[in-house]
Design a protein around this motif. Sequence first.
Motif, mmCIF file in Angstrom:
data_model
loop_
_atom_site.group_PDB
_atom_site.id
_atom_site.type_symbol
_atom_site.label_atom_id
_atom_site.label_comp_id
_atom_site.label_asym_id
_atom_site.label_seq_id
_atom_site.Cartn_x
_atom_site.Cartn_y
_atom_site.Cartn_z
ATOM 1 N N ILE A 25 0.849 -1.208 0.000
ATOM 2 C CA ILE A 25 0.000 0.000 0.000
ATOM 3 C C ILE A 25 0.876 1.248 0.000
ATOM 4 C CG2 ILE A 25 -1.651 1.322 1.388
ATOM 5 C CD1 ILE A 25 -2.818 -1.417 2.273
ATOM 6 N N SER A 27 3.859 1.633 -1.248
ATOM 7 C CA SER A 27 4.483 1.843 -2.562
ATOM 8 C C SER A 27 3.471 2.379 -3.576
ATOM 9 C CB SER A 27 5.132 0.557 -3.066
ATOM 10 O OG SER A 27 4.145 -0.438 -3.306
ATOM 11 N N VAL A 28 2.220 1.894 -3.509
ATOM 12 C CA VAL A 28 1.182 2.403 -4.416
ATOM 13 C C VAL A 28 0.899 3.870 -4.120
ATOM 14 C CG1 VAL A 28 -1.270 2.214 -5.020
ATOM 15 C CG2 VAL A 28 0.122 0.156 -4.832
ATOM 16 N N GLU A 32 1.368 7.256 -6.486
ATOM 17 C CA GLU A 32 0.233 8.110 -6.822
ATOM 18 C C GLU A 32 0.423 9.545 -6.344
ATOM 19 O OE1 GLU A 32 -2.476 7.462 -8.786
ATOM 20 O OE2 GLU A 32 -1.326 5.649 -9.221
#
Length: 99
Positions: A25, A27-28, A32
């Motif tokens: 999570i 890294s995402v 973003e």
Amino acid sequence: MKRTKTGGRAANTPNKVNGQAKELIRSVVDAEIARIPALLDKLKPKDRLDVVIKLMSFVVPKQTKIEIDIEEKRFTPLIINIQAPPEPLKLNLYEDIKN
């Protein structure tokens, strides 16, 4: 009575699945975050403001409302009367000793 541990993780060992999920999570979200300014520029002003307001809750701490209910009946007035001191007591020590 203390139970003996018969299986599973050893005491104080972190849960690997939770750690892996958090890292995924993170890294995402990191990827973003770099795209947010470009995405905000594409939005209408009202929509952009809505997104910024929603994102603020992650940066600025929420304020809580504190109300104080003061009832006048709870307080008793304190009245202090300041007066001149009484006449000092006059003693004639010599006469007291004689008698």
